[in-house]
Design an enzyme around this catalytic site. Structure first.
Site, PDB file in Angstrom:
ATOM      1  N   ARG A  50      22.377  39.753  30.703  1.00 62.51           N
ATOM      2  CA  ARG A  50      22.931  40.862  29.922  1.00 62.51           C
ATOM      3  C   ARG A  50      24.416  40.632  29.663  1.00 62.51           C
ATOM      4  O   ARG A  50      25.195  40.532  30.605  1.00 62.51           O
ATOM      5  CB  ARG A  50      22.742  42.188  30.665  1.00 62.51           C
ATOM      6  CG  ARG A  50      21.300  42.657  30.704  1.00 62.51           C
ATOM      7  CD  ARG A  50      21.186  43.942  31.510  1.00 62.51           C
ATOM      8  NE  ARG A  50      20.914  43.657  32.911  1.00 62.51           N
ATOM      9  CZ  ARG A  50      20.845  44.580  33.852  1.00 62.51           C
ATOM     10  NH1 ARG A  50      21.075  45.848  33.559  1.00 62.51           N
ATOM     11  NH2 ARG A  50      20.569  44.248  35.098  1.00 62.51           N
ATOM     12  N   ASP A  52      28.017  42.065  28.356  1.00 59.09           N
ATOM     13  CA  ASP A  52      28.641  43.383  28.347  1.00 59.09           C
ATOM     14  C   ASP A  52      29.126  43.763  26.953  1.00 59.09           C
ATOM     15  O   ASP A  52      29.149  42.938  26.035  1.00 59.09           O
ATOM     16  CB  ASP A  52      29.829  43.406  29.314  1.00 59.09           C
ATOM     17  CG  ASP A  52      29.406  43.339  30.764  1.00 59.09           C
ATOM     18  OD1 ASP A  52      28.261  43.729  31.069  1.00 59.09           O
ATOM     19  OD2 ASP A  52      30.210  42.884  31.600  1.00 59.09           O
ATOM     20  N   TYR A 110      29.696  29.429  29.808  1.00 60.26           N
ATOM     21  CA  TYR A 110      30.516  30.444  29.145  1.00 60.26           C
ATOM     22  C   TYR A 110      31.833  29.829  28.685  1.00 60.26           C
ATOM     23  O   TYR A 110      32.339  28.892  29.300  1.00 60.26           O
ATOM     24  CB  TYR A 110      30.821  31.608  30.088  1.00 60.26           C
ATOM     25  CG  TYR A 110      29.698  32.614  30.248  1.00 60.26           C
ATOM     26  CD1 TYR A 110      29.608  33.716  29.398  1.00 60.26           C
ATOM     27  CD2 TYR A 110      28.745  32.470  31.251  1.00 60.26           C
ATOM     28  CE1 TYR A 110      28.591  34.648  29.550  1.00 60.26           C
ATOM     29  CE2 TYR A 110      27.720  33.395  31.400  1.00 60.26           C
ATOM     30  CZ  TYR A 110      27.657  34.484  30.546  1.00 60.26           C
ATOM     31  OH  TYR A 110      26.646  35.402  30.692  1.00 60.26           O
ATOM     32  N   ARG A 201      35.092  36.679  33.846  1.00 60.75           N
ATOM     33  CA  ARG A 201      36.276  37.427  33.442  1.00 60.75           C
ATOM     34  C   ARG A 201      37.279  37.578  34.584  1.00 60.75           C
ATOM     35  O   ARG A 201      38.495  37.596  34.362  1.00 60.75           O
ATOM     36  CB  ARG A 201      35.866  38.787  32.892  1.00 60.75           C
ATOM     37  CG  ARG A 201      35.161  38.683  31.534  1.00 60.75           C
ATOM     38  CD  ARG A 201      34.473  39.974  31.141  1.00 60.75           C
ATOM     39  NE  ARG A 201      35.408  41.089  31.112  1.00 60.75           N
ATOM     40  CZ  ARG A 201      35.024  42.375  31.040  1.00 60.75           C
ATOM     41  NH1 ARG A 201      33.720  42.674  30.992  1.00 60.75           N
ATOM     42  NH2 ARG A 201      35.926  43.334  31.012  1.00 60.75           N
TER      43      ARG A 201
END
Length: 255
Positions: A50, A52, A110, A201
């Site tokens: 998932r 964000d 990522y 992050r």
């Protein structure tokens, strides 16, 4: 029943993330609506993970079950015609029944984009984190190498979906300036066997502290060893983050 695997690209700026929300528009909801329009069926779409609100994807992998006999090439074209312009199906293929977009994934990659020019770039405002003070990308890269390997990444997760363990293996991590030929564009790329909630992050937010010379290069290793979120830096904003690729043992070819 067939299992169809889709590879999606999307701009997450207008969405409340991947997962269906009761009050806000999600990417999953929009994709499921398009599938229903094409197949006439209500299908539940499972994603590799998932993303964000505000997070983007260059290669999100999803799967759904259908009785439709449309060839995958036709299905891809029809879905792209039905989807909004900020979501695209890059590939559609049929996969074995046991395939699971989440559980079958072996690695994810990522990318986070930082822009450190003195003046913000208005055309990159939805895809980069602007850091006007300038960053030492080489120091950030050196500091990041302490995260390679298998570790407990508790220091780099925030509260969210529960996990059985905070241990993950990072296979590759790099910080490089000059992405896409822009001397002020810095790309941080991380590939691992899985990620904790906000792990990328939080790593980025911590590396930025090093890039600003607010922390030493050795501080990242200290944060990792602490196994305490309070030891790390801030969580970077979501709009600079991209899910680049999801890797599986096998990559079926389009039918």
């Amino acid at each position: 029943m067939r299992t169809i695997k889709l590879t999606l690209a999307y701009d997450g700026a207008a969405y409340a993330g991947w997962q269906v929300q009761s009050r806000e528009k999600s990417i999953q909801q929009v994709v499921e609506t398009a599938i229903a329009k094409i197949t006439g069926e209500t299908s539940r779409v499972t994603a590799s993970g998932r993303t964000d609100a505000g997070v983007h994807a260059l290669g999100q992998v999803v799967a759904f079950r259908t009785q439709s006999q449309l060839p995958t090439a036709v299905l891809q074209r029809a879905l792209n015609a039905a989807l909004p312009r900020d979501i695209a199906v890059l590939e559609a293929c049929e996969v074995p029944e046991g395939f699971h977009a989440t559980l079958s994934a072996k690695r994810k990659r990522y990318r986070y984009l930082l822009h450190d020019a003195p003046v913000r770039d208005v055309f990159r405002r939805r895809t980069t984190w602007h850091c006007p003070r300038g960053l030492d990308a080489e120091a950030m890269h050196r500091a990041a190498q302490s995260l390679l390997g298998t570790h407990d990444f508790s220091s780099f997760q925030t509260q969210g979906s529960p996990r059985k363990t905070a241990v993950r293996t990072v296979f590759d991590i790099s910080v490089r300036r000059g992405f896409e030929g822009d001397p002020h564009l810095i790309a941080i790329e991380i590939e691992a066997d899985g990620f904790l909630y906000n792990m990328v992050r939080t790593i980025v937010g911590s590396l930025v502290r090093v890039g600003l010379h607010a922390r030493s290069e050795g501080w990242i290793a200290e944060v990792l060893a602490a196994r305490d979120r309070r030891a790390a830096g801030p969580t970077a904003p979501p709009h600079g983050l991209f899910l680049v690729e999801v890797k599986y043992d096998e990559h079926p070819k389009p039918a």
